[in-house]
Enzyme design. Structure first.
Site: not given
Ligand code: G3P
Length: 225
Positions: A86
């Site tokens: 990533k």
């Molecule tokens: O994969 C990206 C993700 O983990 C971000 O999620 O919930 O931290 O916005 P969040």
């Protein structure tokens, strides 16, 4: 259509891999740090749980393209199997995506907030792009709409790149991105569990069981005999 587990918690990954049709695991620096374990043994443990055929996504943290490329080579070598790097969609990140495409190391462009960030990453050679649905919506934007526009652009211009929508706070957002043309979504363990839960299902199952037992006894074997 694929669902990935957005977590580095080994217990959750073991359970979800056993019970649900998941395609692999995505991590990011926050997710890894939250487990409070050395990152490389943890990633190897996750690879051991999911096997070599399911995808494992690991994020590079370097700022410069050359550092990101070195990290990607290191991670790909340390984590045999379907490991995808990533890379955030900065200018250096897009340069790293281009360089890694020449080495046939697969990449996912992450932290995507706009359709054109996704398009540039796809043109650079990223195999996957990850729009941050809920984070876009927290900024007052339309995360599902951004995902839909990315899907339209990739399809209209024949770009060979898959959307793995990320960052969700509820199942409705996940369902909406799938309806909007995203091939995949990565979802936290608690939300994956919620995808199957519905109170009426549990009460229906309990009613069926009670009626069955009233007529035939404890279980099916009773009537087979
Ligand atoms: O994969 C990206 C993700 O983990 C971000 O999620 O919930 O931290 O916005 P969040």
């Amino acid at each position: 259509m694929k669902i990935y587990i957005d977590s580095a918690n080994v217990k959750s990954i073991e359970r979800l891999t056993e019970y649900f049709p998941v395609a692999g695991v995505t991590t990011n620096p926050t997710i890894l740090v939250n487990e409070k374990k050395p990152y490389l043994p943890l990633l190897k443990e996750i690879r051991g749980v999911i096997g070599g055929d399911k995808a494992l996504f690991v994020q590079a943290i370097g700022n410069k393209a050359e550092d990101i490329v070195k990290e990607a080579e290191f991670l790909a070598e340390q984590l045999p199997g379907k490991t995808i790097i990533k890379i955030p969609v900065t200018d250096e990140g897009v340069k790293a995506i281009k360089l890694l495409a020449q080495e046939q190391i697969e990449t996912l462009a992450t932290t995507i907030y706009t359709p054109f960030q996704a398009v540039l990453a796809a043109l650079a050679g990223a195999s996957y792009v990850a729009p941050y649905v809920n984070r876009i919506e927290n900024l007052g934007g339309n995360g599902v709409g951004v995902t839909a526009e990315i899907a339209q652009l990739l399809q209209a211009h024949g770009l060979n790149c898959e959307i793995i929508a990320a960052s969700f706070k509820n199942i409705h957002q996940v369902q909406s991105v799938f309806l909007s043309g995203a091939e995949s979504a990565t979802v936290s363990p608690d939300l994956i569990e919620k995808m199957i839960e519905f109170p009426s299902t549990a009460t229906d199952v309990a009613d069926f069981k009670k009626q069955w037992q009233g007529a035939y006894g404890e279980n099916c074997e009773t009537i087979i005999d």
